[in-house]
Scaffold this motif. Structure first.
Motif, PDB file in Angstrom:
ATOM      1  N   GLU A 213       0.832  -1.201   0.000  1.00 47.39           N
ATOM      2  CA  GLU A 213       0.000   0.000   0.000  1.00 47.39           C
ATOM      3  C   GLU A 213       0.872   1.259   0.000  1.00 47.39           C
ATOM      4  N   GLY A 214       0.562   2.183  -0.908  1.00 43.72           N
ATOM      5  CA  GLY A 214       1.296   3.437  -0.987  1.00 43.72           C
ATOM      6  C   GLY A 214       2.523   3.395  -1.869  1.00 43.72           C
ATOM      7  N   ILE A 215       2.951   2.202  -2.261  1.00 44.74           N
ATOM      8  CA  ILE A 215       4.148   2.066  -3.101  1.00 44.74           C
ATOM      9  C   ILE A 215       3.819   1.383  -4.420  1.00 44.74           C
ATOM     10  N   GLY A 216       3.317   0.154  -4.332  1.00 46.67           N
ATOM     11  CA  GLY A 216       3.080  -0.645  -5.526  1.00 46.67           C
ATOM     12  C   GLY A 216       3.900  -1.913  -5.447  1.00 46.67           C
ATOM     13  N   LEU A 217       4.499  -2.317  -6.566  1.00 48.84           N
ATOM     14  CA  LEU A 217       5.306  -3.534  -6.601  1.00 48.84           C
ATOM     15  C   LEU A 217       6.593  -3.344  -5.805  1.00 48.84           C
ATOM     16  N   THR A 218       6.812  -4.225  -4.833  1.00 48.15           N
ATOM     17  CA  THR A 218       8.042  -4.150  -4.037  1.00 48.15           C
ATOM     18  C   THR A 218       8.947  -5.357  -4.251  1.00 48.15           C
ATOM     19  N   GLU A 219       8.378  -6.446  -4.792  1.00 49.61           N
ATOM     20  CA  GLU A 219       9.191  -7.648  -4.986  1.00 49.61           C
ATOM     21  C   GLU A 219       8.601  -8.506  -6.104  1.00 49.61           C
ATOM     22  N   PHE A 220       9.494  -9.133  -6.884  1.00 52.57           N
ATOM     23  CA  PHE A 220       9.071  -9.990  -7.992  1.00 52.57           C
ATOM     24  C   PHE A 220      10.005 -11.194  -8.071  1.00 52.57           C
ATOM     25  N   SER A 221       9.437 -12.369  -8.390  1.00 52.22           N
ATOM     26  CA  SER A 221      10.263 -13.554  -8.632  1.00 52.22           C
ATOM     27  C   SER A 221       9.549 -14.471  -9.614  1.00 52.22           C
ATOM     28  N   CYS A 222      10.322 -15.281 -10.352  1.00 50.74           N
ATOM     29  CA  CYS A 222       9.737 -16.218 -11.309  1.00 50.74           C
ATOM     30  C   CYS A 222      10.753 -17.311 -11.640  1.00 50.74           C
ATOM     31  N   ASN A 223      10.271 -18.368 -12.298  1.00 49.69           N
ATOM     32  CA  ASN A 223      11.191 -19.380 -12.822  1.00 49.69           C
ATOM     33  C   ASN A 223      11.540 -18.974 -14.257  1.00 49.69           C
ATOM     34  N   TYR A 224      12.675 -18.339 -14.379  1.00 52.98           N
ATOM     35  CA  TYR A 224      13.122 -17.713 -15.626  1.00 52.98           C
ATOM     36  C   TYR A 224      13.676 -18.774 -16.583  1.00 52.98           C
ATOM     37  N   LEU A 225      13.252 -18.717 -17.835  1.00 51.20           N
ATOM     38  CA  LEU A 225      13.676 -19.700 -18.830  1.00 51.20           C
ATOM     39  C   LEU A 225      15.075 -19.371 -19.346  1.00 51.20           C
ATOM     40  N   ILE A 226      16.016 -20.304 -19.126  1.00 52.47           N
ATOM     41  CA  ILE A 226      17.394 -20.126 -19.605  1.00 52.47           C
ATOM     42  C   ILE A 226      17.540 -20.704 -21.008  1.00 52.47           C
ATOM     43  N   SER A 227      17.043 -21.914 -21.164  1.00 54.07           N
ATOM     44  CA  SER A 227      17.067 -22.598 -22.452  1.00 54.07           C
ATOM     45  C   SER A 227      15.909 -23.588 -22.471  1.00 54.07           C
ATOM     46  N   GLU A 228      15.694 -24.245 -23.579  1.00 56.15           N
ATOM     47  CA  GLU A 228      14.580 -25.181 -23.713  1.00 56.15           C
ATOM     48  C   GLU A 228      14.538 -26.172 -22.550  1.00 56.15           C
ATOM     49  N   GLY A 229      13.462 -26.106 -21.763  1.00 61.96           N
ATOM     50  CA  GLY A 229      13.273 -27.036 -20.657  1.00 61.96           C
ATOM     51  C   GLY A 229      14.124 -26.771 -19.434  1.00 61.96           C
ATOM     52  N   SER A 230      14.868 -25.667 -19.427  1.00 61.60           N
ATOM     53  CA  SER A 230      15.747 -25.369 -18.291  1.00 61.60           C
ATOM     54  C   SER A 230      15.438 -23.975 -17.739  1.00 61.60           C
ATOM     55  N   THR A 231      15.168 -23.913 -16.436  1.00 61.86           N
ATOM     56  CA  THR A 231      14.827 -22.632 -15.813  1.00 61.86           C
ATOM     57  C   THR A 231      15.702 -22.371 -14.590  1.00 61.86           C
ATOM     58  N   MET A 232      15.670 -21.132 -14.132  1.00 58.42           N
ATOM     59  CA  MET A 232      16.353 -20.754 -12.893  1.00 58.42           C
ATOM     60  C   MET A 232      15.464 -19.782 -12.129  1.00 58.42           C
ATOM     61  N   GLU A 233      15.596 -19.775 -10.828  1.00 56.05           N
ATOM     62  CA  GLU A 233      14.841 -18.831 -10.015  1.00 56.05           C
ATOM     63  C   GLU A 233      15.469 -17.445 -10.170  1.00 56.05           C
ATOM     64  N   PHE A 234      14.634 -16.482 -10.509  1.00 54.54           N
ATOM     65  CA  PHE A 234      15.124 -15.125 -10.710  1.00 54.54           C
ATOM     66  C   PHE A 234      14.201 -14.166  -9.965  1.00 54.54           C
ATOM     67  N   GLY A 235      14.785 -13.131  -9.392  1.00 52.62           N
ATOM     68  CA  GLY A 235      13.942 -12.179  -8.683  1.00 52.62           C
ATOM     69  C   GLY A 235      14.618 -10.840  -8.467  1.00 52.62           C
ATOM     70  N   TYR A 236      13.814  -9.851  -8.116  1.00 54.40           N
ATOM     71  CA  TYR A 236      14.338  -8.535  -7.750  1.00 54.40           C
ATOM     72  C   TYR A 236      13.384  -7.894  -6.755  1.00 54.40           C
ATOM     73  N   ARG A 237      13.882  -6.885  -6.056  1.00 56.77           N
ATOM     74  CA  ARG A 237      13.047  -6.196  -5.077  1.00 56.77           C
ATOM     75  C   ARG A 237      13.432  -4.726  -5.001  1.00 56.77           C
ATOM     76  N   ILE A 238      12.534  -3.962  -4.438  1.00 58.38           N
ATOM     77  CA  ILE A 238      12.790  -2.532  -4.281  1.00 58.38           C
ATOM     78  C   ILE A 238      13.849  -2.336  -3.198  1.00 58.38           C
ATOM     79  N   PHE A 239      14.792  -1.419  -3.431  1.00 63.77           N
ATOM     80  CA  PHE A 239      15.789  -1.158  -2.393  1.00 63.77           C
ATOM     81  C   PHE A 239      15.866   0.311  -2.027  1.00 63.77           C
ATOM     82  N   GLU A 240      15.199   1.156  -2.801  1.00 64.07           N
ATOM     83  CA  GLU A 240      15.232   2.573  -2.460  1.00 64.07           C
ATOM     84  C   GLU A 240      14.061   3.277  -3.114  1.00 64.07           C
TER      85      GLU A 240
END
Length: 244
Positions: A213-240
């Motif tokens: 509330e009052g800010i909006g999106l503060t954190e995001f994460s997903c299983n990011y596709l690196i190559s066919e059938g292969s993913t990695m956990e990727f994320g970012y968050r607000i720091f300032e």
């Protein structure tokens, strides 16, 4: 002579009487017109009552010039600025200008324009729609979707059709948790899953978002596709967060 004076007096009396009636008639007409105008103005005011959700609107910052900085995995960095706010009686739109950090320090050959994008939030009566434009750097594969909807309570969910690489998929978004921080600000955590996305094989595409509330999106994460059938956990968050 007396007869003439009587006729003049009678004519004057008739004129005064007619003028009085005319004045009364005009006043009555003016009062009627004023009443009609007042009624019309009142109806117009009633018609212009905002129907977009102010409760949902609390979860998208709408102060023009506000800057948010995000950082994440693999030295990911992004700055986003509240650029434009517009509203009508049935919706409110907030546009953010985004700029990604060039971690290659120019060696990637990408121009500054390649690092810029735009995000538009449209607040409706019971939902917030997010649209992302010209963004080739975002880890999310969703460019348009309903990010919040209805009453914000744990386990509520909604389905929607999304388009990914020109193909249509069915996405399910669920509110995983709703809580408050030490300042009493509400935090909403959502999870969106999509089955059958090309490249993911039997694995679902899943992303989690945290809105405050009052800010909006503060954190995001997903299983990011690196190559066919292969993913990695990727994320970012607000720091300032800072105003210009």
């Amino acid at each position: 002579m007396k007869s003439v004076l009587k006729k003049v007096a009678l004519a004057s009396l008739v004129s005064i009487t007619l003028f009085t009636f005319a004045s009364c008639g005009n006043n009555s007409n003016n009062e009627n017109k004023e009443a009609i105008n007042n009624k019309t103005n009142q109806e117009q005011k009633e018609e212009k009552v905002d129907t977009w959700s102010k409760e949902l609107g609390k979860f998208i910052n709408d102060i023009e010039g506000t800057v948010f900085n995000y950082s994440g995995f693999a030295e990911f960095g992004k700055t986003t600025t509240v650029s434009e706010v517009n509203k009508s009686s049935d919706e409110k739109t907030i546009i953010f200008k985004n700029e990604y950090m060039d971690m290659s320090e120019g060696e990637s050959g990408k121009s500054k324009e390649d690092l810029l994008s735009e995000t538009k939030y449209t607040i409706k009566e019971d939902s917030i729609i997010e649209q992302v434009f010209d963004d080739t750097k975002s880890p999310s594969i969703i460019t348009e979707s309903i990010i919040l909807k209805g009453e914000l309570k744990k386990d509520s969910s909604w389905e929607q059709e999304v388009v990914i690489n020109a193909k249509k998929y069915q996405a399910v978004t669920t509110i995983k948790d709703v809580n408050t921080d030490e300042n009493g600000k509400t935090i909403v955590i959502t999870e969106t899953s999509i089955e059958g996305v090309e490249g993911y094989g039997s694995e679902k595409y899943v992303e989690q978002r945290v809105y405050k509330e009052g800010i909006g999106l503060t954190e995001f994460s997903c299983n990011y596709l690196i190559s066919e059938g292969s993913t990695m956990e990727f994320g970012y968050r607000i720091f300032e967060k800072a105003n210009r």
